[in-house]
Write a protein that holds these residues in place. Structure first.
Motif, PDB file in Angstrom:
ATOM      1  N   UNK A 180       0.850  -1.177   0.000  1.00 36.18           N
ATOM      2  CA  UNK A 180       0.000   0.000   0.000  1.00 36.18           C
ATOM      3  C   UNK A 180       0.889   1.230   0.000  1.00 36.18           C
ATOM      4  N   UNK A 181       0.840   2.055   1.035  1.00 38.44           N
ATOM      5  CA  UNK A 181       1.703   3.227   1.108  1.00 38.44           C
ATOM      6  C   UNK A 181       3.080   2.823   1.614  1.00 38.44           C
ATOM      7  N   UNK A 182       3.983   3.796   1.716  1.00 38.00           N
ATOM      8  CA  UNK A 182       5.314   3.511   2.238  1.00 38.00           C
ATOM      9  C   UNK A 182       6.381   3.615   1.172  1.00 38.00           C
ATOM     10  N   UNK A 183       7.536   4.153   1.542  1.00 39.09           N
ATOM     11  CA  UNK A 183       8.677   4.192   0.628  1.00 39.09           C
ATOM     12  C   UNK A 183       9.021   2.770   0.210  1.00 39.09           C
ATOM     13  N   UNK A 184       9.333   2.576  -1.058  1.00 44.91           N
ATOM     14  CA  UNK A 184       9.455   1.228  -1.605  1.00 44.91           C
ATOM     15  C   UNK A 184      10.822   0.580  -1.400  1.00 44.91           C
ATOM     16  N   UNK A 185      11.740   1.259  -0.743  1.00 39.81           N
ATOM     17  CA  UNK A 185      13.032   0.658  -0.457  1.00 39.81           C
ATOM     18  C   UNK A 185      13.624   1.351   0.759  1.00 39.81           C
ATOM     19  N   UNK A 186      14.598   0.706   1.371  1.00 35.35           N
ATOM     20  CA  UNK A 186      15.292   1.317   2.499  1.00 35.35           C
ATOM     21  C   UNK A 186      15.995   2.589   2.044  1.00 35.35           C
ATOM     22  N   UNK A 187      16.558   2.567   0.847  1.00 34.20           N
ATOM     23  CA  UNK A 187      17.245   3.748   0.332  1.00 34.20           C
ATOM     24  C   UNK A 187      16.288   4.928   0.174  1.00 34.20           C
ATOM     25  N   UNK A 188      15.102   4.663  -0.384  1.00 27.55           N
ATOM     26  CA  UNK A 188      14.117   5.734  -0.554  1.00 27.55           C
ATOM     27  C   UNK A 188      13.641   6.246   0.801  1.00 27.55           C
ATOM     28  N   UNK A 189      13.473   5.335   1.780  1.00 28.95           N
ATOM     29  CA  UNK A 189      13.056   5.742   3.119  1.00 28.95           C
ATOM     30  C   UNK A 189      14.124   6.600   3.792  1.00 28.95           C
ATOM     31  N   UNK A 190      15.396   6.288   3.549  1.00 23.98           N
ATOM     32  CA  UNK A 190      16.469   7.109   4.110  1.00 23.98           C
ATOM     33  C   UNK A 190      16.448   8.518   3.531  1.00 23.98           C
ATOM     34  N   UNK A 191      16.093   8.650   2.256  1.00 26.96           N
ATOM     35  CA  UNK A 191      15.950   9.977   1.668  1.00 26.96           C
ATOM     36  C   UNK A 191      14.863  10.769   2.391  1.00 26.96           C
ATOM     37  N   UNK A 192      13.782  10.089   2.759  1.00 27.70           N
ATOM     38  CA  UNK A 192      12.701  10.749   3.500  1.00 27.70           C
ATOM     39  C   UNK A 192      13.195  11.169   4.881  1.00 27.70           C
ATOM     40  N   UNK A 193      13.927  10.278   5.548  1.00 32.00           N
ATOM     41  CA  UNK A 193      14.458  10.607   6.871  1.00 32.00           C
ATOM     42  C   UNK A 193      15.389  11.818   6.811  1.00 32.00           C
ATOM     43  N   UNK A 194      16.210  11.892   5.780  1.00 28.20           N
ATOM     44  CA  UNK A 194      17.103  13.038   5.613  1.00 28.20           C
ATOM     45  C   UNK A 194      16.307  14.324   5.387  1.00 28.20           C
ATOM     46  N   UNK A 195      15.214  14.226   4.628  1.00 24.94           N
ATOM     47  CA  UNK A 195      14.377  15.402   4.376  1.00 24.94           C
ATOM     48  C   UNK A 195      13.714  15.876   5.662  1.00 24.94           C
TER      49      UNK A 195
END
Length: 444
Positions: A180-195
């Motif tokens: 469903x929702x959610x960043x599709x990879x750990x790398x993409x999620x890390x980009x969100x965390x950095x933002x």
């Protein structure tokens, strides 16, 4: 935990003053105009009600609520039950009274219901993208954690709160392909965390996800998908820790619906505790809690969750089914076919059709097991029930139905009678106590 601290006890108690009338289809016409409290004082039984009907089982609700609360305590994990299952502040209070951290909800409208009843700790299992909702949450007099799954969402929240002093506590949501929702990879999620770390109006307080979107079975393939996803959640948390991106010294990792909460704890519990103990390489010691969000467990069912619940899969004592449908035969037009007066507007059907369990000549009267019968189709207001030739079915007969999926049962009823004890799926009524002991109000 004291209910008065977690939810407004006066607001919940005030539901007893609500008047019952034609707007509540579970309420019989002869009770029109009475209050909730007056209805209970009259000591009604199932026989005083009418079909179609959904009822709850008080004994099952208590057993289920007690059991998961004890399980969470034993495993040292927090519980924030998903309140969208019932949208009932009365049941939320029962869960909070047993030590739940707070209530999980899915959208802005549901948050407003919780605020009306004074729930103090809330988890929004979604990203805030509606500007009104963002500003409302930022100004709310409660602890509200929400999720973000993209850099674009972070930017949207920043723009919305640019002229305010509001700060949202957010969790980075990890998803998975096909989910469903959610960043599709750990790398993409890390980009969100950095933002989030660079943002002025957001603070990173945890990692979130929902494993139930990636599997629908408890077979080897389903469990492997769930456990692999959870392992990625752990990896994401560890990378955020290593990068020093958390904005709080107390963070939460959250996953876990009612189907795989045991796997969540198995995979993610090594993250719990202080990072001084679990990850000495982190410069500043943080406290890490693990939170599950099971919602359907308090009701359980005779369908999907009966099969997939961890307590069913373990081979031990499963949760008890806490809801039943009651329908009357309105037509018996062909041999082996009966039409019942309950349909899609009354009963859940998305996770399996209702199961005929018992039959009898009157609601609240003696009933017998209904073996070999099956619901084969459902219309808006009717069920099609087939039955074998050795079973007699007559117009006016009442059928008790086992149901699947509490989440799509409660939304069809604004008031739901609670019976003391409806017995088992094969009980002919000898040990059942069909006294109405409560009325549950819902707010969908």
């Amino acid at each position: 935990m004291n209910t008065s601290q977690a939810i407004s006890a006066p607001a919940v108690a005030g539901l007893a003053d609500r008047r019952l009338d034609w707007r509540h289809k579970a309420v019989p016409a002869n009770a029109n105009g009475t209050s909730h409290a007056e209805f209970l004082a009259a000591k009604h039984t199932l026989a005083d009600l009418q079909t179609p009907l959904l009822t709850l089982d008080a004994r099952a609700l208590k057993v289920n609520a007690d059991r998961l609360a004890a399980w969470c305590t034993d495993h040292g994990v927090l519980l924030a039950p998903h309140g969208k299952t019932t949208m009932s502040p009365q049941l939320w209070a029962e869960q909070l009274n047993r030590g739940a951290w707070g209530i999980t909800l899915a959208n802005y409208a549901q948050l407003r219901v919780a605020a009306e009843f004074g729930v103090r700790n809330l988890l929004l299992a979604n990203s805030l993208t509606d500007p009104q909702a963002i500003k409302w949450v930022a100004a709310a007099d409660a602890t509200i954690l929400s999720w973000v799954d993209s850099v674009a969402t972070v930017a949207l929240i920043e723009r919305t709160l640019a002229d305010t002093e509001g700060v949202l506590d957010v969790m980075v949501e990890l998803g998975g392909y096909g989910g469903r929702t959610g960043a599709r990879s750990v790398e993409a999620a890390m980009d969100v965390a950095l933002a989030v770390n660079d943002a002025q109006h957001l603070r990173l307080v945890g990692v979130s996800g929902y494993e139930g979107a990636l599997a629908h079975t408890a077979d080897d393939a389903g469990l492997a998908a769930v456990r692999g996803y959870l392992a990625n959640m752990r990896l994401l948390h560890e990378e955020i820790l290593g990068a020093g991106l958390y904005g709080s010294d107390s963070v939460i990792i959250t996953a876990g619906g009612s189907a795989y909460f045991d796997d969540v704890v198995s995979v993610l519990s090594p993250c719990m505790g202080t990072t001084a103990e679990t990850n000495p390489t982190v410069p500043n010691s943080l406290k890490v809690d693990l939170m599950i969000r099971s919602g359907a467990y308090i009701i359980h069912d005779d369908g999907f969750y009966r099969v997939i619940s961890p307590f069913s899969r373990e081979g031990g004592q499963p949760f008890r089914a806490g809801m039943h449908g009651w329908a009357r035969v309105v037509s018996q037009p062909e041999p082996g076919l009966a039409i019942l007066d309950a349909g899609k507007r009354d009963l859940p059907f998305d996770e399996g059709f209702p199961e005929p369990q018992l039959i009898g000549p009157a609601l609240g009267g003696a009933m017998e097991p209904l073996e070999g019968a099956k619901i084969t189709a459902i219309n808006d207001q009717h069920c099609f029930m087939t039955f074998p030739s050795n079973v007699t079915v007559t117009p006016g007969d009442v059928v008790r139905l086992g149901l699947s999926h509490p989440c799509t049962a409660f939304d069809k009823w604004s008031v739901i009678p609670v019976l003391a004890d409806t017995g088992s799926s094969t009980d002919a009524g000898s040990s059942a106590d069909l006294t109405v002991v409560d009325l549950i109000h819902t707010f969908f």
